[in-house]
Design a protein around this motif. Structure first.
Motif, short mmCIF file in Angstrom:
data_model
loop_
_atom_site.label_atom_id
_atom_site.label_comp_id
_atom_site.label_asym_id
_atom_site.label_seq_id
_atom_site.Cartn_x
_atom_site.Cartn_y
_atom_site.Cartn_z
N PRO A 1 5.24 2.46 3.87
CA PRO A 1 4.39 3.46 4.52
C PRO A 1 3.35 2.83 5.44
CG PRO A 1 4.58 3.91 2.16
CD PRO A 1 5.19 2.56 2.40
N PHE A 2 2.82 1.67 5.02
CA PHE A 2 1.84 0.95 5.82
C PHE A 2 2.34 -0.47 6.01
CE2 PHE A 2 -1.95 -1.65 6.50
CZ PHE A 2 -2.60 -0.94 7.50
N PRO A 3 3.05 -0.76 7.11
CA PRO A 3 3.53 -2.12 7.33
C PRO A 3 2.34 -3.07 7.50
CG PRO A 3 4.62 -0.55 8.80
CD PRO A 3 3.45 0.16 8.20
N SER B 1 -3.13 -3.86 12.38
CA SER B 1 -1.86 -3.15 12.20
C SER B 1 -2.02 -1.67 12.53
CB SER B 1 -1.38 -3.30 10.76
OG SER B 1 -1.24 -4.64 10.40
N ALA B 2 -3.10 -1.08 12.02
CA ALA B 2 -3.36 0.33 12.27
C ALA B 2 -3.67 0.57 13.75
CB ALA B 2 -4.51 0.82 11.40
N LEU B 3 -4.45 -0.31 14.34
CA LEU B 3 -4.83 -0.15 15.75
C LEU B 3 -3.60 -0.22 16.66
CD1 LEU B 3 -7.91 -1.25 17.56
CD2 LEU B 3 -5.78 -2.21 18.44
N ILE B 4 -2.70 -1.14 16.39
CA ILE B 4 -1.48 -1.25 17.19
C ILE B 4 -0.65 0.01 17.07
CG2 ILE B 4 0.75 -2.45 17.30
CD1 ILE B 4 -0.75 -5.04 16.68
N SER B 5 -0.54 0.54 15.87
CA SER B 5 0.24 1.77 15.66
C SER B 5 -0.39 2.95 16.41
CB SER B 5 0.33 2.07 14.16
OG SER B 5 1.18 3.16 13.92
N GLY C 1 1.55 4.71 19.30
CA GLY C 1 2.16 5.91 18.73
C GLY C 1 3.44 5.60 17.98
N LYS C 2 3.62 4.35 17.56
CA LYS C 2 4.84 3.93 16.87
C LYS C 2 4.50 3.14 15.62
CE LYS C 2 7.36 3.34 21.24
NZ LYS C 2 8.08 2.35 22.09
N PRO C 3 5.40 3.09 14.64
CA PRO C 3 5.18 2.22 13.48
C PRO C 3 5.13 0.76 13.93
CG PRO C 3 6.97 3.78 13.07
CD PRO C 3 6.64 3.88 14.52
N LEU C 4 4.38 -0.04 13.20
CA LEU C 4 4.22 -1.44 13.57
C LEU C 4 5.57 -2.15 13.66
CD1 LEU C 4 2.37 -3.85 14.17
CD2 LEU C 4 2.20 -4.22 11.70
N GLY C 5 6.48 -1.85 12.75
CA GLY C 5 7.79 -2.50 12.78
C GLY C 5 8.53 -2.24 14.07
N ALA C 6 8.46 -1.00 14.56
CA ALA C 6 9.13 -0.68 15.82
C ALA C 6 8.49 -1.40 16.99
CB ALA C 6 9.10 0.84 16.05
N VAL C 7 7.16 -1.55 16.95
CA VAL C 7 6.45 -2.26 18.01
C VAL C 7 6.85 -3.73 18.03
CG1 VAL C 7 4.19 -2.93 18.91
CG2 VAL C 7 4.51 -0.66 17.91
N LEU C 8 6.87 -4.36 16.86
CA LEU C 8 7.25 -5.76 16.80
C LEU C 8 8.69 -5.96 17.24
CD1 LEU C 8 5.60 -7.00 13.47
CD2 LEU C 8 4.67 -7.05 15.79
N ALA C 9 9.58 -5.04 16.87
CA ALA C 9 10.97 -5.15 17.30
C ALA C 9 11.08 -5.10 18.82
CB ALA C 9 11.80 -4.03 16.66
N GLU C 10 10.35 -4.18 19.44
CA GLU C 10 10.43 -4.02 20.89
C GLU C 10 9.81 -5.18 21.66
OE1 GLU C 10 8.73 -0.96 24.36
OE2 GLU C 10 8.59 -0.42 22.24
N TRP C 11 8.65 -5.64 21.19
CA TRP C 11 7.88 -6.60 21.96
C TRP C 11 8.13 -8.05 21.57
CZ3 TRP C 11 4.49 -5.42 26.02
CH2 TRP C 11 4.31 -4.04 26.24
N VAL C 12 8.58 -8.29 20.34
CA VAL C 12 8.72 -9.67 19.86
C VAL C 12 10.14 -9.98 19.39
CG1 VAL C 12 7.84 -11.44 18.28
CG2 VAL C 12 6.29 -9.69 19.17
N SER D 1 0.84 -1.20 0.00
CA SER D 1 0.00 0.00 0.00
C SER D 1 0.88 1.25 0.00
CB SER D 1 -0.91 0.01 1.23
OG SER D 1 -1.60 1.24 1.31
N PRO D 2 0.54 2.24 -0.81
CA PRO D 2 1.34 3.47 -0.86
C PRO D 2 1.03 4.46 0.25
CG PRO D 2 -0.44 3.63 -2.44
CD PRO D 2 -0.54 2.25 -1.82
N PHE D 3 0.05 4.15 1.11
CA PHE D 3 -0.44 5.12 2.09
C PHE D 3 0.07 4.82 3.49
CE2 PHE D 3 -3.86 4.38 -1.08
CZ PHE D 3 -3.68 5.56 -1.80
N GLY D 4 0.19 5.87 4.28
CA GLY D 4 0.48 5.71 5.69
C GLY D 4 -0.76 5.24 6.44
N VAL D 5 -0.59 5.01 7.73
CA VAL D 5 -1.68 4.46 8.54
C VAL D 5 -2.93 5.33 8.50
CG1 VAL D 5 -2.39 3.94 10.91
CG2 VAL D 5 -0.19 3.12 10.05
#
Length: 376
Positions: free
Chosen positions: A254-256, A191-195, A199-210, A157-161
Motif C-alpha cells: 500500500p505504501f511503497p 516517497s509520498a511526495l513523488i507519488s 499522480g502515480k504509485p512510486l513503483g510505477a514512477v521508478l519503472a518509468e524513469w529508472v 506499512s498497512p496504509f496508503g500514501v
C-alpha cells in the motif's frame, strides 16, 4: 581484479557458518567478475545464483533519490521549494522543544521543510538510533502506535500514501529543519511526495524513469511468485526472522517504501551504479544531468552534522541517498539485511555484495569485502 582473494575471503565466511551464502560483483569498466557462493538458507540446498533476488533495503534510497532528481529536472518540483505544496498536510507541523519532550511541548519551525531537506535527511525527523531509544521517547512511541514503520522495512506499512502522510503530519518534528542529519524518514516522505507530484504509485514512477531505461527487469517492490519464492532466508542479529516469508513480496505494498522496500539483483544494481559512475549517461543517453550526479555524490553536511550523525555515518559525509568518503571520493550505501555497494570513481570500480545476513555488515565480512574489492 582481485578475484581469487575476494572469493577466498567470502568463501571462508560461508565455510565458518557466518552466513549461508552471498553473491558478489566487482566491475572495472567492462570487466565484470561475479562470485556465487554458498546457499540461500542455513541447512538448505538451493545455491546462490547470479540472478538470485535480494531485499536490498536501504540500497533503495539512492535509486529513489535519483528518480526525485529526474523529476525535479523535468519540472515537477523544485529542490528548494517547501514540501507542503505537494504535501499540504505537513504545513502545520511544529518542532519538539527537545528530542525527549512530550508531544505537546513544541515550538514553531524556523522555516519550512524543503525537498532538499528530504534528500539530505535534514528535514528534522528520523530514527533515533542512540541509547536514548531505551525506553523509547514520546515521539518514538507515538510513531510506533501510528504504524508509520520508521525503522526496518518489514513489516510494511498497512496504509496508503494519503493515510501515511496524514498520520505523519500529526507528529511533531524532532529537530528544526536543516539542523541535524537524521536517518530514514526523509526517504519515506520523499516517497509520498513523488507519488503526489506524478499522480502515480512510486513503483510505477521508478519503472518509468529508472528501471525500464536501465534495463533493471528484476527490481521492484513486488516480484512474480516464482521469483519471490527464490528470496533467500533473512538472518538478523538474533537469527532468522519474519523477512523470510516470500508471500509478502507477491503484491505491491500500500505504501511503497523509498527508504528500503525494493528487491533487486547484482546485475540490476550494477546498471544503476554505472549510471552514477558514468555521470548520468546510460548507453549513450543522458538520464541525469552532471549537476544532479554532483548533488548525489557530494557531501552536503557540516562537520557538526557529521559528528552528530551516529554510527550510520561513521564520520563520513552524506550526499543525496549516498554516503560519501570525503578523503577518497568513494560513495555508496548499505542495506540493513546484508547488502552493500560502493563506487570508486577514480579507479572506475563498482563493487556489490548481496546476502541476507545482517551480521555481514558489522563483522569482518564487510571489511574484507571492501578491502579485496577496492583494488586495481
Amino acid at each position: 581484479m582481485p578475484t581469487e582473494e575476494l572469493r577466498a575471503a567470502m568463501t571462508a565466511l560461508v565455510d565458518q557458518g557466518e552466513l549461508p551464502g552471498l553473491v558478489t560483483l566487482v566491475a572495472r569498466d567492462d570487466d565484470v567478475t561475479v562470485e556465487e557462493i554458498g546457499v540461500t538458507a542455513f541447512g538448505g540446498d538451493v545455491p546462490m545464483r547470479r540472478d538470485t533476488p535480494f531485499r536490498i533495503t536501504s540500497m533503495t534510497k539512492p535509486i529513489v533519490a535519483a528518480a526525485a532528481l529526474m523529476l525535479a529536472e523535468d519540472g515537477l518540483f523544485d529542490l528548494e521549494e517547501p514540501v507542503q505544496r505537494l504535501l499540504p498536510e505537513l504545513a502545520g507541523q511544529r518542532v519538539l522543544r527537545a528530542y525527549d519532550a512530550e508531544l505537546d511541548d513544541t515550538v514553531p519551525p524556523h522555516r519550512p521543510v524543503t525537498v532538499d531537506d528530504l534528500l539530505t535527511f535534514r528535514l528534522g525527523h528520523g530514527m533515533i538510533v542512540e541509547p536514548e531509544m531505551e525506553p523509547p521517547v514520546p515521539v518514538v512511541r507515538r510513531g510506533q502506535d501510528l504504524e508509520l514503520m520508521f525503522g526496518p522495512p518489514e513489516p510494511r506499512s498497512p496504509f496508503g500514501v494519503d493515510e501515511w502522510v496524514r498520520r505523519f503530519a500529526s507528529l511533531p518534528l524532532i529537530h528544526q529543519p536543516g539542523e541535524k542529519w537524521m536517518y530514514n524518514t526523509g526517504s519515506l516522505v520523499l516517497s509520498a511526495l513523488i507519488s503526489r507530484a506524478t499522480g502515480k504509485p512510486l513503483g510505477a514512477v521508478l519503472a518509468e524513469w529508472v528501471f525500464e531505461p536501465l534495463g533493471m527487469t528484476h527490481t521492484g517492490f513486488a516480484l512474480p511468485r516464482d521469483r519471490a519464492g527464490r528470496l533467500p532466508a533473512q538472518y538478523g542479529t538474533e537469527g532468522e526472522n519474519a523477512a523470510t516469508r516470500p508471500e509478502h513480496w507477491i503484491e505491491e505494498p500500500p505504501f511503497p517504501s523509498g527508504a528500503g522496500g525494493l528487491a533487486s539483483t547484482v546485475d540490476d544494481y550494477l546498471a544503476f551504479a554505472r549510471l552514477l559512475l558514468n555521470r548520468g549517461v546510460h548507453g549513450g543517453t543522458r538520464l541525469l544531468s552532471e549537476h544532479a550526479i554532483e548533488l548525489m555524490t557530494s557531501n552536503h553536511l557540516t562537520p557538526e552534522q557529521i559528528a552528530g550523525g551516529s554510527f550510520l555515518l561513521n564520520g563520513n559525509g552524506y550526499g543525496m541517498g549516498l554516503g560519501i568518503e570525503r578523503d577518497t571520493g568513494r560513495y555508496g550505501w548499505s542495506g540493513g539485511y546484508g547488502t552493500d555497494f560502493f563506487v570508486d570513481p577514480e579507479q572506475r570500480i563498482v563493487a556489490i555484495a548481496m546476502t541476507q545476513s545482517t551480521p555481514f555488515l558489522f563483522g569482518r565480512g564487510m571489511a574484507e569485502f571492501v578491502r579485496f574489492a577496492d583494488c586495481p
